[in-house]
Design an enzyme around this catalytic site. Structure first.
Site, PDB file in Angstrom:
ATOM      1  N   GLY A   1       6.341   4.957   8.622  1.00  0.00           N
ATOM      2  CA  GLY A   1       5.562   6.190   8.579  1.00  0.00           C
ATOM      3  C   GLY A   1       5.647   6.911   9.909  1.00  0.00           C
ATOM      4  N   SER A   2       4.619   7.671  10.227  1.00  0.00           N
ATOM      5  CA  SER A   2       4.652   8.509  11.427  1.00  0.00           C
ATOM      6  C   SER A   2       4.424   7.676  12.695  1.00  0.00           C
ATOM      7  CB  SER A   2       3.550   9.566  11.321  1.00  0.00           C
ATOM      8  OG  SER A   2       2.294   8.924  11.194  1.00  0.00           O
TER       9      SER A   2
ATOM     10  N   GLU B   1       8.662   1.339  11.535  1.00  0.00           N
ATOM     11  CA  GLU B   1       9.798   2.267  11.382  1.00  0.00           C
ATOM     12  C   GLU B   1       9.191   3.658  11.364  1.00  0.00           C
ATOM     13  OE1 GLU B   1      12.841   1.522  11.446  1.00  0.00           O
ATOM     14  OE2 GLU B   1      12.798  -0.633  11.087  1.00  0.00           O
TER      15      GLU B   1
ATOM     16  N   GLU C   1       8.620  16.287  15.283  1.00  0.00           N
ATOM     17  CA  GLU C   1       9.211  16.040  13.964  1.00  0.00           C
ATOM     18  C   GLU C   1       8.590  17.007  12.961  1.00  0.00           C
ATOM     19  OE1 GLU C   1       8.215  12.349  11.969  1.00  0.00           O
ATOM     20  OE2 GLU C   1      10.298  12.129  11.294  1.00  0.00           O
TER      21      GLU C   1
ATOM     22  N   GLY D   1       1.959   4.563  13.261  1.00  0.00           N
ATOM     23  CA  GLY D   1       2.632   3.348  13.723  1.00  0.00           C
ATOM     24  C   GLY D   1       1.923   2.756  14.943  1.00  0.00           C
TER      25      GLY D   1
ATOM     26  N   LYS E   1       0.881  -1.179   0.000  1.00  0.00           N
ATOM     27  CA  LYS E   1       0.000   0.000   0.000  1.00  0.00           C
ATOM     28  C   LYS E   1       0.909   1.216   0.000  1.00  0.00           C
ATOM     29  CE  LYS E   1      -1.969   3.025   1.889  1.00  0.00           C
ATOM     30  NZ  LYS E   1      -1.783   4.424   1.491  1.00  0.00           N
TER      31      LYS E   1
HETATM   32  P1  NAD Z   1       2.022   8.502   7.596  1.00  0.00           P
HETATM   33  O1  NAD Z   1       2.162   7.762   8.860  1.00  0.00           O
HETATM   34  O2  NAD Z   1       1.007   9.560   7.484  1.00  0.00           O
HETATM   35  O3  NAD Z   1       1.681   7.475   6.406  1.00  0.00           O
HETATM   36  C1  NAD Z   1       2.482   6.353   6.150  1.00  0.00           C
HETATM   37  C2  NAD Z   1       1.638   5.313   5.421  1.00  0.00           C
HETATM   38  O4  NAD Z   1       0.583   4.900   6.288  1.00  0.00           O
HETATM   39  C3  NAD Z   1       0.973   5.828   4.147  1.00  0.00           C
HETATM   40  O5  NAD Z   1       0.926   4.790   3.195  1.00  0.00           O
HETATM   41  C4  NAD Z   1      -0.433   6.157   4.611  1.00  0.00           C
HETATM   42  O6  NAD Z   1      -1.397   6.091   3.592  1.00  0.00           O
HETATM   43  C5  NAD Z   1      -0.662   5.063   5.628  1.00  0.00           C
HETATM   44  N1  NAD Z   1      -1.669   5.426   6.639  1.00  0.00           N
HETATM   45  C6  NAD Z   1      -1.965   6.657   7.122  1.00  0.00           C
HETATM   46  N2  NAD Z   1      -2.957   6.576   8.026  1.00  0.00           N
HETATM   47  C7  NAD Z   1      -3.287   5.271   8.109  1.00  0.00           C
HETATM   48  C8  NAD Z   1      -4.252   4.557   8.864  1.00  0.00           C
HETATM   49  N3  NAD Z   1      -5.061   5.171   9.717  1.00  0.00           N
HETATM   50  N4  NAD Z   1      -4.313   3.213   8.708  1.00  0.00           N
HETATM   51  C9  NAD Z   1      -3.497   2.565   7.863  1.00  0.00           C
HETATM   52  N5  NAD Z   1      -2.572   3.196   7.102  1.00  0.00           N
HETATM   53  C10 NAD Z   1      -2.474   4.528   7.229  1.00  0.00           C
HETATM   54  O7  NAD Z   1       3.473   9.024   7.240  1.00  0.00           O
HETATM   55  P2  NAD Z   1       3.950   9.879   5.983  1.00  0.00           P
HETATM   56  O8  NAD Z   1       3.524  11.279   6.165  1.00  0.00           O
HETATM   57  O9  NAD Z   1       3.574   9.181   4.719  1.00  0.00           O
HETATM   58  O10 NAD Z   1       5.552   9.758   6.099  1.00  0.00           O
HETATM   59  C11 NAD Z   1       6.297  10.530   6.947  1.00  0.00           C
HETATM   60  C12 NAD Z   1       6.659   9.776   8.209  1.00  0.00           C
HETATM   61  O11 NAD Z   1       7.346   8.569   7.893  1.00  0.00           O
HETATM   62  C13 NAD Z   1       7.607  10.564   9.096  1.00  0.00           C
HETATM   63  O12 NAD Z   1       7.185  10.463  10.425  1.00  0.00           O
HETATM   64  C14 NAD Z   1       8.935   9.840   8.886  1.00  0.00           C
HETATM   65  O13 NAD Z   1       9.854  10.007   9.942  1.00  0.00           O
HETATM   66  C15 NAD Z   1       8.505   8.442   8.714  1.00  0.00           C
HETATM   67  N6  NAD Z   1       9.548   7.636   8.067  1.00  0.00           N
HETATM   68  C16 NAD Z   1      10.286   6.754   8.832  1.00  0.00           C
HETATM   69  C17 NAD Z   1      11.317   6.009   8.247  1.00  0.00           C
HETATM   70  C18 NAD Z   1      12.161   5.037   9.048  1.00  0.00           C
HETATM   71  O14 NAD Z   1      12.892   4.261   8.452  1.00  0.00           O
HETATM   72  N7  NAD Z   1      12.104   5.049  10.367  1.00  0.00           N
HETATM   73  C19 NAD Z   1      11.594   6.175   6.889  1.00  0.00           C
HETATM   74  C20 NAD Z   1      10.828   7.084   6.144  1.00  0.00           C
HETATM   75  C21 NAD Z   1       9.800   7.810   6.751  1.00  0.00           C
END
Ligand code: NAD
Length: 505
Positions: A249-250, A272, A407, A254, A196
């Site tokens: 993701g965030s 992550e 962040e 997470g 996804k």
């Molecule tokens: P996000 O958490 O908003 O989204 C990440 C993914 O989760 C997307 O595919 C999104 O569609 C999905 N998502 C969002 N809400 C959801 C829900 N309620 N249920 C299921 N899936 C859902 O994050 P973002 O804005 O896409 O990315 C930025 C974040 O990712 C930052 O916090 C960054 O630090 C983190 N990140 C971490 C790493 C790592 O290796 N630790 C690497 C890259 C990015």
């Protein structure tokens, strides 16, 4: 691996490729592109220009059901999990070659979706993604079971088997590379995968899935469902026939993943998440210019939209002024926002207007909190048509301020002075995050003490963002758990089975 396209193609040539690209925004299920059952779509927008790129399928539970059923069928049939290890390796090797052969298309897709510089795609994201598939292909016949020492009248062995169906949910900041980090170990271990992608970056996921089939991957082994997190993402994470969610993701989302697991089938979860990485620069480090260069790259590369961005610059008080002066001079020369399709550009646009607003709001918060805006802080002149933000530095930052605690995920650095090693470690650890840390010192004892005491999953000493596929990538504390890259990640995608055989005399 190194691709040198960025030095050979002009901005005009990249624009021609971008103009010729037809957006493919449908899901990929069972070896074919397919529209959402509900027929719904949303618009993909180029953040550097505001232009609409095309329509993307807005997947929901129905589409997730189809993708998971296809994965389960392929897993049960054993077309992938029972394929001889050498054959599975060869598919992933061919796949890595195809990714490289399609570097131009991947580069243009991710640049159009998220506004990052094409130079970064060609020099970093694509080579790293190719490396990732090669590395995990190499691990396939290195997974071993075990025979334990036990009683004479028994034979006990431990099998290591794939989990089944893995859902990979990834962010937009490195669309191709984050997908590669998740998919490669899951596939190498013999699982089937539903990817996804983030709604902001749909394009490269579709091409990844198509090329997997072209490389000889059986249909149904790698499926893609496009759509929003709260719709397609949630349906995948709550699905009772998914065995694991590998999430990047965030922190907020997470945490949701663990709740979804508890509300459904107790599927495994690895996360992550975000960071607030400290770069600790000690006065004794002789090559201040080198530390400055890495500190600048550490916060401004990829527009600061980096999980391990070195956003907290912990600088020993004695060198504070010299550091800030050199940091500003180097940053102004090295990071000038511009057209992401121009191979000379080092800083592109934020992923969208919402992210631009969020970063600009944090800059206002920093000013209100009493930090000193040293440079940047606004939208670059002449680039108002896109979601751009100037590289920005605050000095006089206290670690209690929101700009030091939250962040920002944009090109905003904060300089926080410290007295000595203990003070540096205290400030570095005063955060909910623990993804990474940079340490700059020529004092061996100080380096080892800080490497031991700083609470982060990745530590760099006298460098930043260095590493290869052997490096476990992941966090302490709320930066998540589980690891990306490295052999351990492969094991996270397997489970052990104990087989106890009775052998009476
Ligand atoms: P996000 O958490 O908003 O989204 C990440 C993914 O989760 C997307 O595919 C999104 O569609 C999905 N998502 C969002 N809400 C959801 C829900 N309620 N249920 C299921 N899936 C859902 O994050 P973002 O804005 O896409 O990315 C930025 C974040 O990712 C930052 O916090 C960054 O630090 C983190 N990140 C971490 C790493 C790592 O290796 N630790 C690497 C890259 C990015």
């Amino acid at each position: 691996m190194h691709l040198d396209k960025a030095t050979t193609l002009t901005a005009e040539a990249w624009h021609n490729q971008a103009d010729a690209l037809q957006l493919e925004g449908r899901h990929f299920i069972d070896g074919d592109f397919t529209a959402s059952r509900n027929g719904r779509v949303f618009e993909a927008v180029n953040p550097a220009t505001g232009d609409v790129l095309g329509a993307v399928a807005r997947g929901d539970g129905d589409d997730v059901d189809r993708a998971v059923a296809s994965c389960r069928k392929a897993f049960r049939a054993g077309v992938w999990s029972r394929m001889a290890p050498r054959d599975r390796m060869n598919v992933l090797y061919r796949y890595a070659q195809l990714l490289e052969a399609n570097a131009d298309s991947f580069a243009v897709m991710d640049v159009l979706d998220v506004g990052k510089p094409i130079k970064d795609m060609l020099e970093a994201d694509i080579p790293a993604s190719v490396d990732c598939f090669q590395y995990f292909a190499e691990t396939i016949d290195k997974i071993e079971g075990q025979v334990t020492s036990t009683a004479h009248d028994a034979l006990h062995y431990i099998l290591r088997q794939p989990l089944g169906v893995v859902g990979c949910i990834v962010p937009w900041n490195y669309p191709l590379m984050m997908a590669a980090w998740k998919i490669a170990p899951a596939l190498a271990a013999g699982n089937t995968v539903v990817l996804k992608p983030a709604e902001q970056s749909p394009q490269s996921a579709g091409l990844m899935a198509r090329l997997f089939v072209e490389a000889g991957g059986p249909p149904g082994v790698l499926n893609v469902v496009q759509g929003y997190g709260e719709e397609a993402g949630e349906a995948l994470a709550l699905h009772n026939d998914v065995d694991k969610i590998a999430f990047t993701g965030s922190v907020e989302v997470g945490k949701q993943m663990m709740i979804y697991s508890g509300r459904s089938n107790m599927k495994r979860v690895t996360t992550e998440c975000g960071g607030k990485t400290p770069q600790i620069i000690m006065a004794d480090y002789a090559n201040l210019d080198r530390a400055v260069q890495y500190a600048v790259d550490g916060i401004f590369a990829n527009q600061g939209e980096v999980c391990n961005a070195g956003s907290r610059l912990l600088v020993q008080s004695d060198i504070h002024d010299a550091f800030v002066e050199r940091f500003e001079a180097h940053a102004r020369a090295a990071y000038v926002p511009g057209d992401p399709l121009n191979p000379e550009t080092t800083m592109g646009a934020m992923v969208n207007r919402d992210q631009q607003r969020r970063v600009l709001d944090y800059i206002e918060i920093g000013k209100r909190e009493g930090a000193t805006l040293r440079f940047g802080g606004g939208v670059p002149a002449g680039l108002e048509h896109g979601a751009y933000v100037q590289p920005t530095l605050f000095t006089g930052v206290d670690n209690d301020m929101r700009i030091a605690r939250e962040e920002i995920f944009g090109p905003v650095g904060s300089v926080i002075p410290f007295k000595d090693v203990n003070d540096a470690v205290r400030i570095a650890n005063d955060t909910i995050f623990g993804l990474a840390a940079g340490i700059w010192t020529d004092d061996l004892t100080a380096a080892h003490k800080m490497a031991r005491d700083v609470e982060a999953g990745v530590i760099w000493v006298n460098c930043f963002d260095h590493g290869d596929m052997t490096q476990p990538w992941g966090g302490y504390k709320q930066s998540g758990f589980g690891r990306d890259k490295c052999f351990e990640t492969m094991l996270h995608h397997t489970q052990t089975k104990s087989v106890w055989i009775n052998l009476p005399d």
